[in-house]
Design a protein around this motif. Structure first.
Motif, PDB file in Angstrom:
ATOM      1  N   GLY A 106       0.806  -1.220   0.000  1.00  0.00           N
ATOM      2  CA  GLY A 106       0.000   0.000   0.000  1.00  0.00           C
ATOM      3  C   GLY A 106       0.832   1.260   0.000  1.00  0.00           C
ATOM      4  O   GLY A 106       0.530   2.224  -0.721  1.00  0.00           O
ATOM      5  N   LEU A 107       1.896   1.299   0.795  1.00  0.00           N
ATOM      6  CA  LEU A 107       2.749   2.489   0.847  1.00  0.00           C
ATOM      7  C   LEU A 107       3.493   2.697  -0.474  1.00  0.00           C
ATOM      8  O   LEU A 107       3.763   3.835  -0.871  1.00  0.00           O
ATOM      9  CB  LEU A 107       3.742   2.375   1.997  1.00  0.00           C
ATOM     10  CG  LEU A 107       3.137   2.441   3.404  1.00  0.00           C
ATOM     11  CD1 LEU A 107       4.200   2.191   4.465  1.00  0.00           C
ATOM     12  CD2 LEU A 107       2.446   3.784   3.636  1.00  0.00           C
ATOM     13  N   SER A 108       3.805   1.604  -1.173  1.00  0.00           N
ATOM     14  CA  SER A 108       4.474   1.747  -2.469  1.00  0.00           C
ATOM     15  C   SER A 108       3.533   2.326  -3.519  1.00  0.00           C
ATOM     16  O   SER A 108       3.989   2.847  -4.546  1.00  0.00           O
ATOM     17  CB  SER A 108       4.998   0.389  -2.942  1.00  0.00           C
ATOM     18  OG  SER A 108       3.929  -0.474  -3.311  1.00  0.00           O
ATOM     19  N   LEU A 109       2.224   2.236  -3.274  1.00  0.00           N
ATOM     20  CA  LEU A 109       1.244   2.790  -4.217  1.00  0.00           C
ATOM     21  C   LEU A 109       1.102   4.299  -4.077  1.00  0.00           C
ATOM     22  O   LEU A 109       0.739   4.981  -5.048  1.00  0.00           O
ATOM     23  CB  LEU A 109      -0.113   2.105  -3.999  1.00  0.00           C
ATOM     24  CG  LEU A 109      -1.305   2.650  -4.782  1.00  0.00           C
ATOM     25  CD1 LEU A 109      -1.072   2.538  -6.290  1.00  0.00           C
ATOM     26  CD2 LEU A 109      -2.587   1.909  -4.391  1.00  0.00           C
ATOM     27  N   TYR A 110       1.396   4.851  -2.911  1.00  0.00           N
ATOM     28  CA  TYR A 110       1.110   6.259  -2.656  1.00  0.00           C
ATOM     29  C   TYR A 110       1.769   7.203  -3.669  1.00  0.00           C
ATOM     30  O   TYR A 110       1.094   8.124  -4.164  1.00  0.00           O
ATOM     31  CB  TYR A 110       1.528   6.640  -1.239  1.00  0.00           C
ATOM     32  CG  TYR A 110       1.313   8.108  -0.953  1.00  0.00           C
ATOM     33  CD1 TYR A 110       0.041   8.608  -0.716  1.00  0.00           C
ATOM     34  CD2 TYR A 110       2.382   8.998  -0.951  1.00  0.00           C
ATOM     35  CE1 TYR A 110      -0.169   9.953  -0.478  1.00  0.00           C
ATOM     36  CE2 TYR A 110       2.185  10.351  -0.714  1.00  0.00           C
ATOM     37  CZ  TYR A 110       0.913  10.818  -0.477  1.00  0.00           C
ATOM     38  OH  TYR A 110       0.713  12.156  -0.245  1.00  0.00           O
ATOM     39  N   PRO A 111       3.064   7.059  -4.008  1.00  0.00           N
ATOM     40  CA  PRO A 111       3.653   7.995  -4.984  1.00  0.00           C
ATOM     41  C   PRO A 111       2.929   7.998  -6.320  1.00  0.00           C
ATOM     42  O   PRO A 111       2.822   9.048  -6.977  1.00  0.00           O
ATOM     43  CB  PRO A 111       5.097   7.494  -5.132  1.00  0.00           C
ATOM     44  CG  PRO A 111       5.379   6.789  -3.846  1.00  0.00           C
ATOM     45  CD  PRO A 111       4.077   6.129  -3.475  1.00  0.00           C
ATOM     46  N   LEU A 112       2.408   6.845  -6.731  1.00  0.00           N
ATOM     47  CA  LEU A 112       1.687   6.787  -8.001  1.00  0.00           C
ATOM     48  C   LEU A 112       0.334   7.475  -7.887  1.00  0.00           C
ATOM     49  O   LEU A 112      -0.093   8.182  -8.816  1.00  0.00           O
ATOM     50  CB  LEU A 112       1.519   5.323  -8.417  1.00  0.00           C
ATOM     51  CG  LEU A 112       1.082   5.063  -9.860  1.00  0.00           C
ATOM     52  CD1 LEU A 112       2.019   5.740 -10.839  1.00  0.00           C
ATOM     53  CD2 LEU A 112       1.029   3.559 -10.123  1.00  0.00           C
ATOM     54  N   VAL A 113      -0.364   7.274  -6.776  1.00  0.00           N
ATOM     55  CA  VAL A 113      -1.630   7.975  -6.565  1.00  0.00           C
ATOM     56  C   VAL A 113      -1.384   9.480  -6.473  1.00  0.00           C
ATOM     57  O   VAL A 113      -2.165  10.284  -6.988  1.00  0.00           O
ATOM     58  CB  VAL A 113      -2.325   7.454  -5.288  1.00  0.00           C
ATOM     59  CG1 VAL A 113      -3.562   8.289  -4.962  1.00  0.00           C
ATOM     60  CG2 VAL A 113      -2.717   5.994  -5.457  1.00  0.00           C
ATOM     61  N   GLU A 114      -0.309   9.870  -5.831  1.00  0.00           N
ATOM     62  CA  GLU A 114       0.030  11.294  -5.724  1.00  0.00           C
ATOM     63  C   GLU A 114       0.276  11.903  -7.093  1.00  0.00           C
ATOM     64  O   GLU A 114      -0.051  13.072  -7.338  1.00  0.00           O
ATOM     65  CB  GLU A 114       1.263  11.459  -4.848  1.00  0.00           C
ATOM     66  CG  GLU A 114       1.599  12.904  -4.491  1.00  0.00           C
ATOM     67  CD  GLU A 114       2.795  13.003  -3.581  1.00  0.00           C
ATOM     68  OE1 GLU A 114       2.840  13.930  -2.749  1.00  0.00           O
ATOM     69  OE2 GLU A 114       3.698  12.141  -3.679  1.00  0.00           O
ATOM     70  N   LEU A 115       0.818  11.109  -8.009  1.00  0.00           N
ATOM     71  CA  LEU A 115       1.074  11.587  -9.365  1.00  0.00           C
ATOM     72  C   LEU A 115      -0.203  11.659 -10.197  1.00  0.00           C
ATOM     73  O   LEU A 115      -0.427  12.641 -10.924  1.00  0.00           O
ATOM     74  CB  LEU A 115       2.080  10.652 -10.044  1.00  0.00           C
ATOM     75  CG  LEU A 115       2.413  10.938 -11.513  1.00  0.00           C
ATOM     76  CD1 LEU A 115       3.162  12.268 -11.637  1.00  0.00           C
ATOM     77  CD2 LEU A 115       3.236   9.802 -12.112  1.00  0.00           C
ATOM     78  N   LEU A 116      -1.063  10.629 -10.085  1.00  0.00           N
ATOM     79  CA  LEU A 116      -2.239  10.528 -10.943  1.00  0.00           C
ATOM     80  C   LEU A 116      -3.488  11.171 -10.339  1.00  0.00           C
ATOM     81  O   LEU A 116      -4.328  11.696 -11.079  1.00  0.00           O
ATOM     82  CB  LEU A 116      -2.520   9.057 -11.252  1.00  0.00           C
ATOM     83  CG  LEU A 116      -1.398   8.283 -11.960  1.00  0.00           C
ATOM     84  CD1 LEU A 116      -1.768   6.819 -12.086  1.00  0.00           C
ATOM     85  CD2 LEU A 116      -1.107   8.896 -13.322  1.00  0.00           C
ATOM     86  N   LEU A 117      -3.618  11.093  -9.015  1.00  0.00           N
ATOM     87  CA  LEU A 117      -4.785  11.647  -8.328  1.00  0.00           C
ATOM     88  C   LEU A 117      -4.307  12.472  -7.125  1.00  0.00           C
ATOM     89  O   LEU A 117      -4.472  12.057  -5.969  1.00  0.00           O
ATOM     90  CB  LEU A 117      -5.721  10.530  -7.858  1.00  0.00           C
ATOM     91  CG  LEU A 117      -6.346   9.629  -8.933  1.00  0.00           C
ATOM     92  CD1 LEU A 117      -7.076   8.465  -8.291  1.00  0.00           C
ATOM     93  CD2 LEU A 117      -7.284  10.433  -9.830  1.00  0.00           C
ATOM     94  N   PRO A 118      -3.704  13.608  -7.364  1.00  0.00           N
ATOM     95  CA  PRO A 118      -3.130  14.381  -6.258  1.00  0.00           C
ATOM     96  C   PRO A 118      -4.156  14.793  -5.207  1.00  0.00           C
ATOM     97  O   PRO A 118      -3.831  14.875  -4.022  1.00  0.00           O
ATOM     98  CB  PRO A 118      -2.512  15.605  -6.955  1.00  0.00           C
ATOM     99  CG  PRO A 118      -3.164  15.670  -8.301  1.00  0.00           C
ATOM    100  CD  PRO A 118      -3.485  14.267  -8.668  1.00  0.00           C
ATOM    101  N   GLU A 119      -5.413  15.049  -5.631  1.00  0.00           N
ATOM    102  CA  GLU A 119      -6.437  15.446  -4.653  1.00  0.00           C
ATOM    103  C   GLU A 119      -6.715  14.304  -3.680  1.00  0.00           C
ATOM    104  O   GLU A 119      -6.791  14.509  -2.462  1.00  0.00           O
ATOM    105  CB  GLU A 119      -7.733  15.846  -5.363  1.00  0.00           C
ATOM    106  CG  GLU A 119      -7.592  17.023  -6.320  1.00  0.00           C
ATOM    107  CD  GLU A 119      -7.248  16.571  -7.730  1.00  0.00           C
ATOM    108  OE1 GLU A 119      -6.834  15.390  -7.889  1.00  0.00           O
ATOM    109  OE2 GLU A 119      -7.384  17.380  -8.664  1.00  0.00           O
ATOM    110  N   ALA A 120      -6.870  13.099  -4.204  1.00  0.00           N
ATOM    111  CA  ALA A 120      -7.121  11.946  -3.350  1.00  0.00           C
ATOM    112  C   ALA A 120      -5.925  11.662  -2.451  1.00  0.00           C
ATOM    113  O   ALA A 120      -6.081  11.330  -1.273  1.00  0.00           O
ATOM    114  CB  ALA A 120      -7.448  10.720  -4.198  1.00  0.00           C
ATOM    115  N   ALA A 121      -4.723  11.788  -2.990  1.00  0.00           N
ATOM    116  CA  ALA A 121      -3.519  11.549  -2.197  1.00  0.00           C
ATOM    117  C   ALA A 121      -3.415  12.542  -1.052  1.00  0.00           C
ATOM    118  O   ALA A 121      -2.999  12.201   0.056  1.00  0.00           O
ATOM    119  CB  ALA A 121      -2.280  11.629  -3.091  1.00  0.00           C
TER     120      ALA A 121
END
Length: 326
Positions: free
Chosen positions: A231-246
């Motif tokens: 899950g923690l490895s997913l955060y940078p990708l979510v931050e890149l693609l969905l910054p609002e959700a991150a």
């Protein structure tokens, strides 16, 4: 007059064919839905190509691979604790590789078949091995539920503040904390854990000895760490693609979202590798501050990454395991 005994197998085979047909139809429908989700918007197809150019995608791929690697190590340890049989690491790796790829078969049949096939060489019975697989799956589910409780539904999470009042109101106390929900889900987790410890060894017969109370927390902690790393490895990708959700969820919230999606995919037995179910559940949580369709598109992109990682582990693990097998 027909012999009922001869007719029974035909009826059973007929029902089995119907079930396989339903599962195959489900696989085709969900596969078509995922393909349509990607193809309906040219930006999605461009995203599939573009995403591999980002370090975040490769970080998530490596983080995702900790799931099959971790389950391989924990399953081998669990067999030793339960039976005293020390399964060679290479044999366990090749079996885990086949089992991980077998998750994509309807009903996850390949996972069960691969691991119970050890009856031919290990001296363990199908019942003992079947219970070991069931225990592994339940421990992974419990660990995921604990991660969700701690990271998504905790009073410190910003996610609850983004949900509609109609959803959160039944779980609010005077202080505004979701105490009722936490207690209820916590009770379910503890009850299930107690069931594993007390009843599953009995199903396996006399050949399985008690794992021991002190070892259960160790096994559970290992499964929790698997969820956290992925899950923690997913955060940078979510931050890149969905910054609002991150921004709303934070690293721990994203880890909880992936854990929730994973346990939903496992619980949906009819869905091969949680196909479609995992994407829908992940999109629901990630659709915080963004449109649901946008979150769903990202969830489908993540499926592409995890599919590649699954194939890489299944092929690589099988080759390495067979090369070093005694």
């Amino acid at each position: 007059m027909d012999d009922p005994a001869s007719e029974a197998p035909q009826g059973v085979n007929g029902r089995a064919r119907i079930v396989r047909a339903i599962r195959f139809l489900f696989l085709v429908m969900v596969g078509a839905w995922l393909a349509w989700t990607l193809a309906s918007n040219p930006a999605n197809l461009e995203g599939v190509v573009r995403i591999w150019r980002t370090p975040s995608a490769w970080l998530f791929l490596l983080g995702w691979m900790t799931i099959p690697v971790g389950l391989w190590l924990l399953w081998r340890s669990q067999i030793f604790l339960a039976t005293g049989y020390r399964l060679p690491w290479s044999t366990a790796l090749s079996i885990q590789a086949v089992a991980w790829g077998g998750r994509y078969l309807p009903g996850k049949a390949g996972l069960w078949v691969a691991k119970t096939a050890l009856t031919r060489s290990s001296g363990l019975g199908w019942r003992e091995l079947g219970v070991s697989v069931l225990t592994e799956q339940l421990l992974f589910l419990i660990a995921g539920a604990l991660v969700v409780l701690a990271l998504v539904l905790s009073p410190q999470s910003a996610l609850l503040g983004q949900l509609p009042d109609s959803f959160t109101r039944p779980f609010q106390t005077i202080s505004g904390q979701p105490a009722i929900l936490l207690v209820a889900l916590g009770a379910v987790v503890l009850t299930t854990m107690a069931g594993i410890i007390i009843f599953l060894p009995r199903l396996a017969g006399d050949a399985v000895r008690a794992i021991g109370w002190k070892n259960w927390p160790l096994l559970l902690t290992g499964h929790i760490l698997i969820h956290l790393v992925a899950g923690l490895s997913l955060y940078p990708l979510v931050e890149l693609l969905l910054p609002e959700a991150a921004n709303v969820l934070g690293p721990l919230g994203v880890a909880g979202a992936l854990a929730l999606a994973n346990i939903g995919g496992i619980a949906a037995i009819i869905a091969p590798a949680g196909l479609g179910v995992r994407e829908a559940m992940l999109a629901i949580v990630l659709a915080v501050g963004v449109d649901y369709d946008q979150a769903l598109g990202v969830a489908v992109l993540l499926r592409v990454i995890t599919l590649f990682a699954d194939v890489l582990f299944a092929v690589g693990g099988w080759i390495v395991g067979k090369a070093f097998e005694p």
